[in-house]
Design a protein around this motif. Structure first.
Motif, mmCIF file in Angstrom:
data_model
loop_
_atom_site.group_PDB
_atom_site.id
_atom_site.type_symbol
_atom_site.label_atom_id
_atom_site.label_comp_id
_atom_site.label_asym_id
_atom_site.label_seq_id
_atom_site.Cartn_x
_atom_site.Cartn_y
_atom_site.Cartn_z
ATOM 1 N N LEU A 41 0.828 -1.210 0.000
ATOM 2 C CA LEU A 41 0.000 0.000 0.000
ATOM 3 C C LEU A 41 0.861 1.259 0.000
ATOM 4 C CD1 LEU A 41 -2.875 -1.001 2.446
ATOM 5 C CD2 LEU A 41 -2.937 -0.878 -0.048
ATOM 6 N N SER A 42 1.996 1.202 0.684
ATOM 7 C CA SER A 42 2.910 2.344 0.673
ATOM 8 C C SER A 42 3.406 2.615 -0.747
ATOM 9 C CB SER A 42 4.087 2.074 1.607
ATOM 10 O OG SER A 42 5.048 3.105 1.519
ATOM 11 N N ILE A 43 3.766 1.557 -1.464
ATOM 12 C CA ILE A 43 4.216 1.704 -2.854
ATOM 13 C C ILE A 43 3.082 2.213 -3.730
ATOM 14 C CG2 ILE A 43 4.970 0.387 -4.886
ATOM 15 C CD1 ILE A 43 6.632 -1.361 -2.962
ATOM 16 N N SER A 44 1.874 1.691 -3.527
ATOM 17 C CA SER A 44 0.723 2.143 -4.317
ATOM 18 C C SER A 44 0.484 3.632 -4.132
ATOM 19 C CB SER A 44 -0.535 1.363 -3.915
ATOM 20 O OG SER A 44 -0.443 0.012 -4.291
ATOM 21 N N GLN A 45 0.555 4.106 -2.892
ATOM 22 C CA GLN A 45 0.354 5.528 -2.627
ATOM 23 C C GLN A 45 1.425 6.363 -3.315
ATOM 24 O OE1 GLN A 45 -1.958 7.759 -1.873
ATOM 25 N NE2 GLN A 45 -2.128 7.478 0.342
ATOM 26 N N THR A 46 2.667 5.873 -3.313
ATOM 27 C CA THR A 46 3.758 6.587 -3.980
ATOM 28 C C THR A 46 3.539 6.636 -5.491
ATOM 29 O OG1 THR A 46 5.335 5.915 -2.262
ATOM 30 C CG2 THR A 46 6.255 6.613 -4.368
ATOM 31 N N LEU A 47 3.146 5.506 -6.079
ATOM 32 C CA LEU A 47 2.935 5.448 -7.529
ATOM 33 C C LEU A 47 1.794 6.370 -7.961
ATOM 34 C CD1 LEU A 47 3.276 1.584 -8.060
ATOM 35 C CD2 LEU A 47 4.935 3.338 -8.675
ATOM 36 N N VAL A 48 0.709 6.378 -7.204
ATOM 37 C CA VAL A 48 -0.413 7.269 -7.531
ATOM 38 C C VAL A 48 -0.014 8.720 -7.287
ATOM 39 C CG1 VAL A 48 -2.781 7.902 -6.889
ATOM 40 C CG2 VAL A 48 -2.157 5.496 -7.114
ATOM 41 N N GLY A 49 0.829 8.939 -6.276
ATOM 42 C CA GLY A 49 1.313 10.297 -6.011
ATOM 43 C C GLY A 49 2.132 10.861 -7.156
ATOM 44 N N HIS A 50 2.832 9.992 -7.912
ATOM 45 C CA HIS A 50 3.573 10.448 -9.096
ATOM 46 C C HIS A 50 2.622 11.032 -10.142
ATOM 47 C CE1 HIS A 50 7.335 9.144 -7.653
ATOM 48 N NE2 HIS A 50 7.250 7.851 -7.958
ATOM 49 N N HIS A 51 1.333 10.691 -10.073
ATOM 50 C CA HIS A 51 0.327 11.193 -11.023
ATOM 51 C C HIS A 51 -0.483 12.345 -10.425
ATOM 52 C CE1 HIS A 51 1.337 7.188 -12.490
ATOM 53 N NE2 HIS A 51 0.805 7.493 -13.653
ATOM 54 N N ARG A 52 0.009 12.912 -9.315
ATOM 55 C CA ARG A 52 -0.680 13.984 -8.577
ATOM 56 C C ARG A 52 -2.032 13.501 -8.045
ATOM 57 N NH1 ARG A 52 -1.232 18.942 -12.309
ATOM 58 N NH2 ARG A 52 -1.642 17.295 -13.823
ATOM 59 N N GLY A 53 -2.161 12.194 -7.876
ATOM 60 C CA GLY A 53 -3.398 11.630 -7.371
ATOM 61 C C GLY A 53 -3.291 11.250 -5.909
ATOM 62 N N LYS A 54 -4.286 10.526 -5.429
ATOM 63 C CA LYS A 54 -4.288 10.087 -4.034
ATOM 64 C C LYS A 54 -5.119 8.809 -3.912
ATOM 65 C CE LYS A 54 -8.406 12.731 -2.616
ATOM 66 N NZ LYS A 54 -8.983 13.670 -1.638
ATOM 67 N N ILE A 55 -4.930 8.118 -2.797
ATOM 68 C CA ILE A 55 -5.718 6.936 -2.472
ATOM 69 C C ILE A 55 -6.400 7.183 -1.134
ATOM 70 C CG2 ILE A 55 -5.705 4.449 -2.059
ATOM 71 C CD1 ILE A 55 -3.133 4.248 -3.644
ATOM 72 N N GLU A 56 -7.700 6.938 -1.082
ATOM 73 C CA GLU A 56 -8.447 7.021 0.165
ATOM 74 C C GLU A 56 -8.981 5.643 0.511
ATOM 75 O OE1 GLU A 56 -11.544 9.869 -0.360
ATOM 76 O OE2 GLU A 56 -10.218 11.604 -0.110
ATOM 77 N N VAL A 57 -9.283 5.440 1.773
ATOM 78 C CA VAL A 57 -9.836 4.147 2.196
ATOM 79 C C VAL A 57 -10.948 4.380 3.211
ATOM 80 C CG1 VAL A 57 -8.084 3.850 4.004
ATOM 81 C CG2 VAL A 57 -9.303 1.868 3.126
ATOM 82 N N GLU A 58 -12.018 3.635 3.058
ATOM 83 C CA GLU A 58 -13.109 3.578 4.027
ATOM 84 C C GLU A 58 -13.366 2.115 4.324
ATOM 85 O OE1 GLU A 58 -16.531 5.563 2.479
ATOM 86 O OE2 GLU A 58 -15.927 7.499 3.318
ATOM 87 N N SER A 59 -13.570 1.799 5.580
ATOM 88 C CA SER A 59 -13.721 0.389 5.921
ATOM 89 C C SER A 59 -14.592 0.222 7.151
ATOM 90 C CB SER A 59 -12.345 -0.237 6.170
ATOM 91 O OG SER A 59 -12.459 -1.612 6.452
ATOM 92 N N TRP A 60 -15.469 -0.732 7.083
ATOM 93 C CA TRP A 60 -16.245 -1.185 8.226
ATOM 94 C C TRP A 60 -16.583 -2.653 7.994
ATOM 95 C CZ3 TRP A 60 -17.782 2.497 4.714
ATOM 96 C CH2 TRP A 60 -18.851 2.178 3.873
ATOM 97 N N GLN A 61 -17.220 -3.276 8.951
ATOM 98 C CA GLN A 61 -17.512 -4.694 8.855
ATOM 99 C C GLN A 61 -18.302 -5.007 7.588
ATOM 100 O OE1 GLN A 61 -16.520 -7.204 10.902
ATOM 101 N NE2 GLN A 61 -17.485 -8.677 9.537
ATOM 102 N N GLY A 62 -17.762 -5.894 6.756
ATOM 103 C CA GLY A 62 -18.453 -6.308 5.530
ATOM 104 C C GLY A 62 -18.141 -5.478 4.311
ATOM 105 N N ARG A 63 -17.330 -4.433 4.449
ATOM 106 C CA ARG A 63 -17.035 -3.592 3.278
ATOM 107 C C ARG A 63 -15.746 -2.808 3.505
ATOM 108 N NH1 ARG A 63 -20.133 -0.910 -0.931
ATOM 109 N NH2 ARG A 63 -19.205 1.087 -1.513
ATOM 110 N N THR A 64 -14.826 -2.927 2.567
ATOM 111 C CA THR A 64 -13.626 -2.091 2.535
ATOM 112 C C THR A 64 -13.502 -1.507 1.135
ATOM 113 O OG1 THR A 64 -12.476 -3.404 4.216
ATOM 114 C CG2 THR A 64 -11.116 -2.044 2.768
ATOM 115 N N GLU A 65 -13.348 -0.206 1.070
ATOM 116 C CA GLU A 65 -13.298 0.478 -0.226
ATOM 117 C C GLU A 65 -12.043 1.346 -0.322
ATOM 118 O OE1 GLU A 65 -15.897 3.653 -2.958
ATOM 119 O OE2 GLU A 65 -16.800 2.678 -1.208
ATOM 120 N N PHE A 66 -11.165 0.984 -1.253
ATOM 121 C CA PHE A 66 -10.028 1.819 -1.611
ATOM 122 C C PHE A 66 -10.410 2.620 -2.851
ATOM 123 C CE2 PHE A 66 -7.910 -1.331 0.962
ATOM 124 C CZ PHE A 66 -6.885 -0.627 1.582
ATOM 125 N N THR A 67 -10.161 3.917 -2.821
ATOM 126 C CA THR A 67 -10.529 4.782 -3.935
ATOM 127 C C THR A 67 -9.301 5.522 -4.443
ATOM 128 O OG1 THR A 67 -12.715 5.113 -2.957
ATOM 129 C CG2 THR A 67 -12.072 6.599 -4.723
#
Length: 359
Positions: free
Chosen positions: A321-347
């Motif tokens: 996940l650290s590498i993913s955040q860095t790679l998306v950061g090279h595109h001026r983007g970002k990764i967010e995450v929301e999570s609770w029981q039964g659902r985890t969403e990375f955006t």
């Protein structure tokens, strides 16, 4: 102000969601903000119990009924609300007991705080992640220098040893030095400059889906929900593929640890308008959501999830996940995450550049 048409017009122009409930918790009225929150028109909301549209909430429904019976008014902050369609939000809520001339009812004011809280958390977490990366980078360079000396000394010593049997020990020193150097290089993250070209983001996602589908070690389903209107995006295909693949594989590995769950991963693409990324506002972004129906992320890990070496897996390195955040950061983007029981969403958010016509 006694004109009911004027009153309704004022309520409909509020950004706060307003609901009127009777004693049975059935919806009597919802202004436009409430209709947008529930994603249903007044005709579909009126007469229905509020819990028909909410699967879970930290707001105490028994206290709502108690409020009607005993005339209590109160407020609650940072209420978690999960809707029947899987959406999740946070809000400050005020409950007011009132009499509308015919019956006692409740007036619910719902003020969404999710966006403001997200921006504040994002800025705080981004600053922490950058500080952690600088710390890791400094330590990595301090480690690599003596490692090179240890490896070189072991090579020289191997040449001077009289017995070939003793070279086994210098071989171990060299191999372990190389292993540590590789680990340090992974901690530093990708050091290759991005190669940007115009790509259809769905082509990149399909390559990820193919790689995961071909893995015989699991039977987890992948469901696509693509928006075909998304234009080409200026990106490094390999980097975005790797960033997405790290997240999808994480979901697969978590679901494999819970065979009682019929594993499902959904990949959803949409266009998002006016997205704030690290303080800059982008008019248009591609929004790629990776959603699984696993057990959720432990609360104690949510704030440090993108830090190097943070993982819940026994054999995990905590670098994906650290590498993913860095790679998306090279595109001026970002990764967010929301999570609770039964659902985890990375955006993943990737800004959409204006494609200049070729001359």
């Amino acid at each position: 102000m006694t004109d009911p048409v004027l009153t309704e017009n004022l309520l409909d122009n509020l950004s706060t969601a307003i609901l009127q409930l009777n004693e049975e918790m059935h919806i009597l009225y919802a202004n436009h903000a409430a209709q947008a929150l529930f994603e249903r028109g007044l005709n579909l909301l009126a007469g229905c119990p509020i819990y028909q549209f909410i699967t879970s909430s930290s707001l105490d429904m028994d206290r709502l009924k108690h409020s009607v019976q005993f005339g209590e008014s109160y407020s609650d902050s940072e209420v978690d609300i999960t809707f029947v369609d899987g959406r999740h939000t946070q809000a400050d809520m005020s409950v007011t007991n009132m009499f509308d001339g015919k019956q006692t009812c409740l007036l619910l004011e719902i003020r969404l705080i999710e966006q403001q809280k997200k921006i504040s958390q994002e800025n705080h977490q981004w600053a922490q992640q950058q500080a952690a990366k600088e710390l890791v980078r400094g330590l990595a360079h301090e480690i690599k220098n003596p490692l090179g000396g240890i490896r070189g000394a072991a090579q020289l010593l191997a040449k001077e040893l009289p017995s070939p049997d003793l070279k086994e020990f210098t071989t171990v020193i060299i191999e372990q030095s190389d292993r540590l150097r590789n680990l340090v290089d992974r901690l530093l993250g990708p050091n290759v400059r991005p190669k940007f070209h115009w790509y259809n983001v769905h082509e990149v996602l399909e390559k990820v889906c193919t790689l995961v589908d071909l893995d015989p070690s699991h039977k987890i389903s992948i469901r696509r929900d693509y928006d075909p209107s998304i234009p080409d995006v200026y990106l490094d295909q390999d980097m975005i593929q790797q960033a997405t693949l790290n997240i999808v594989r994480n979901s697969v590995q978590v679901l494999m640890q819970h065979p009682e769950i019929k594993g499902l991963i959904k990949i959803v693409t949409r266009i998002e308008r006016r997205v704030i990324i690290h303080g800059a506002c982008y008019p248009l972004c591609v929004k790629v959501s990776i959603i699984d129906n696993g057990p959720g992320i432990p609360t104690e890990l949510k704030d440090t999830l993108f830090y190097p070496m943070v993982t819940t897996k026994k054999d995990g390195s905590g670098l994906g996940l650290s590498i993913s955040q860095t790679l998306v950061g090279h595109h001026r983007g970002k990764i967010e995450v929301e999570s609770w029981q039964g659902r985890t969403e990375f955006t993943l958010y990737l800004p959409i550049e204006r494609k200049e016509p070729q001359k």
